[in-house]
Design an enzyme around this catalytic site. Structure first.
Site, PDB file in Angstrom:
ATOM      1  N   PHE A  60       0.504  -1.244  -0.018  1.00  0.00           N
ATOM      2  CA  PHE A  60       0.035   0.128   0.047  1.00  0.00           C
ATOM      3  C   PHE A  60       0.998   1.306   0.056  1.00  0.00           C
ATOM      4  CE2 PHE A  60      -2.582   2.991   2.802  1.00  0.00           C
ATOM      5  CZ  PHE A  60      -3.535   3.190   1.722  1.00  0.00           C
ATOM      6  N   TYR A  61       2.050   1.174   0.488  1.00  0.00           N
ATOM      7  CA  TYR A  61       2.866   2.577   0.701  1.00  0.00           C
ATOM      8  C   TYR A  61       3.283   3.046  -0.870  1.00  0.00           C
ATOM      9  CZ  TYR A  61       3.595   0.940   5.398  1.00  0.00           C
ATOM     10  OH  TYR A  61       3.421   0.656   6.714  1.00  0.00           O
ATOM     11  N   THR A  62       2.962   4.219  -0.852  1.00  0.00           N
ATOM     12  CA  THR A  62       3.173   5.183  -2.055  1.00  0.00           C
ATOM     13  C   THR A  62       2.752   4.420  -3.425  1.00  0.00           C
ATOM     14  OG1 THR A  62       5.513   4.391  -2.014  1.00  0.00           O
ATOM     15  CG2 THR A  62       4.843   6.599  -1.067  1.00  0.00           C
ATOM     16  N   ALA A  63       1.428   3.707  -3.142  1.00  0.00           N
ATOM     17  CA  ALA A  63       0.947   2.991  -4.301  1.00  0.00           C
ATOM     18  C   ALA A  63       1.831   1.913  -4.838  1.00  0.00           C
ATOM     19  CB  ALA A  63       0.545   4.093  -5.323  1.00  0.00           C
ATOM     20  N   GLY A  64       2.558   1.098  -4.034  1.00  0.00           N
ATOM     21  CA  GLY A  64       3.593   0.074  -4.660  1.00  0.00           C
ATOM     22  C   GLY A  64       4.932   0.595  -4.774  1.00  0.00           C
TER      23      GLY A  64
END
Length: 368
Positions: A60-64
């Site tokens: 989920f972090y920075t959209a992958g």
């Protein structure tokens, strides 16, 4: 000297500070304070140079993008086997698809393959359920994680941000059915957020999970860079950046900040270092997840392990930050039980020294 300890009831050895990479990347939910790959690399390199081996990310972090950047940094440094690489699943990767989020088997299987691809590796050392979704049967989650361990996709499994009863139930189910145990529980823990102490600490000790604490400086609140102002809060950082996850600052928070500032001045240490040290030396905490915006900040965070907080200073921090315990939790405190359960007696679990810690310390260098 760098120390490494076992994570939970396992043989996995991790450094006392883990590197959180939620800010690696400039896309998606965490973009407001994200770093480009070029900005992230010095942070990553300094963490390795400081002796750290425990890396935390999530799909989920920075959209992958965090996983992609981290995969390339690991490859360039040639340190994949040295690292304990952690990733997580739960949050949506496609809002139009109900099975592209949550903790069901279908999503977990898709999520792990996607994370492996982005990270550029064929296994993840520690794979965590990111957040309780409130509906997926525990049995399904535990069996799916066990299948991933047996398939070699992950080495160990754990949980993040779930209720204490859920973690205890999941571990008990795994033990009863001979499935891969859950070795880690990741939770927020700081001087201004001590809610985990009511149940999670003793639960983790009893079922064999090591706690990893995230947000030990409360999003920067405990660094001293924020001050009271007429509008409530002044200072530059995440807490004053729009859409970056700010929070309300309570009178109790300022009470903690004042005590922390006083202790830090006495010790000649930064407020952040004292805050991190306090969390790292709390019961059940195996590792503390640090974020960093620069290589220098990484070095400063590692210096948080180089000193002890004196007993009187710790008492002042504990008193200033003491959580308000409601019933029934206040009935489990030493104060209540010495008053009602066993008045006039001194009763403990085991005497001091009953189970001395095992530590294989590096031999001291010869003076010659």
């Amino acid at each position: 000297m760098n120390h490494y300890y076992l994570l939970g009831r396992s043989g996995l050895r991790v450094s006392r500070l883990a590197l959180g990479t939620m800010n690696f990347g400039v896309d998606g939910f965490h973009a407001a304070y994200g770093k480009t790959e070029e900005e992230s690399e010095p942070i990553f390199r300094r963490y390795l140079e400081s002796g750290g081996n425990f890396i935390d990310t999530a799909d989920f972090y920075t959209a992958g993008e965090s996983e992609k950047i981290l995969g390339r940094l690991i490859d360039r440094a040639g340190v994949r086997e040295r690292l304990v690489l952690t990733s997580k699943f739960t949050n949506t990767v496609d809002p139009s698809d109900p099975n592209a989020s949550g903790n069901g088997r279908k999503h977990i299987m898709r999520a792990v393959e996607a994370s492996l691809s982005r990270l550029g590796t064929d296994y993840i050392d520690l794979y965590l359920l990111h957040t309780w979704d409130r509906i997926t049967p525990i049995e399904e989650v535990v069996h799916t994680l066990d299948d991933l361990v047996r398939a070699g996709k992950i080495r160990y499994a754990g949980l993040s941000d779930v209720p204490a009863w859920y973690a205890a139930r999941a571990q008990s189910y795994a033990e009863a059915h001979g499935l891969a145990p859950l070795i880690n529980l990741q939770l927020p823990y700081s001087l201004v957020n001590r809610g985990v102490e009511a149940e999670f600490v003793s639960m983790a000790q009893n079922v064999g999970m090591g706690l990893t604490a995230w947000s030990p400086i409360a999003g920067g609140l405990l660094t001293g860079k924020y001050r009271r102002s007429g509008d409530g809060l002044s200072g530059t950082g995440r807490l004053t950046t729009p859409n970056a996850g700010g929070r309300e600052i309570s009178p109790r928070d300022w009470q903690v900040i004042d005590a922390l500032e006083s202790v830090s001045a006495e010790l000649g240490r930064s407020m952040a270092q004292v805050a991190i040290n306090w969390v790292a030396t709390q019961p059940s905490v195996a590792s503390v997840i640090i974020g960093a915006s620069s290589a220098e900040q990484v070095s400063s965070n590692f210096e948080a392990l180089d000193f002890e907080i004196p007993a009187d200073a710790r008492r002042r921090l504990d008193e200033a930050s003491a959580p308000q315990l409601d019933l029934p939790y206040m009935m489990f405190t030493p104060q209540y039980q010495s008053w009602v359960v066993s008045p006039g007696l001194s009763i403990g679990d085991k005497p001091a020294g009953y189970a001395p810690p095992v530590l294989n310390a590096a031999a001291a260098q010869s003076a010659e």
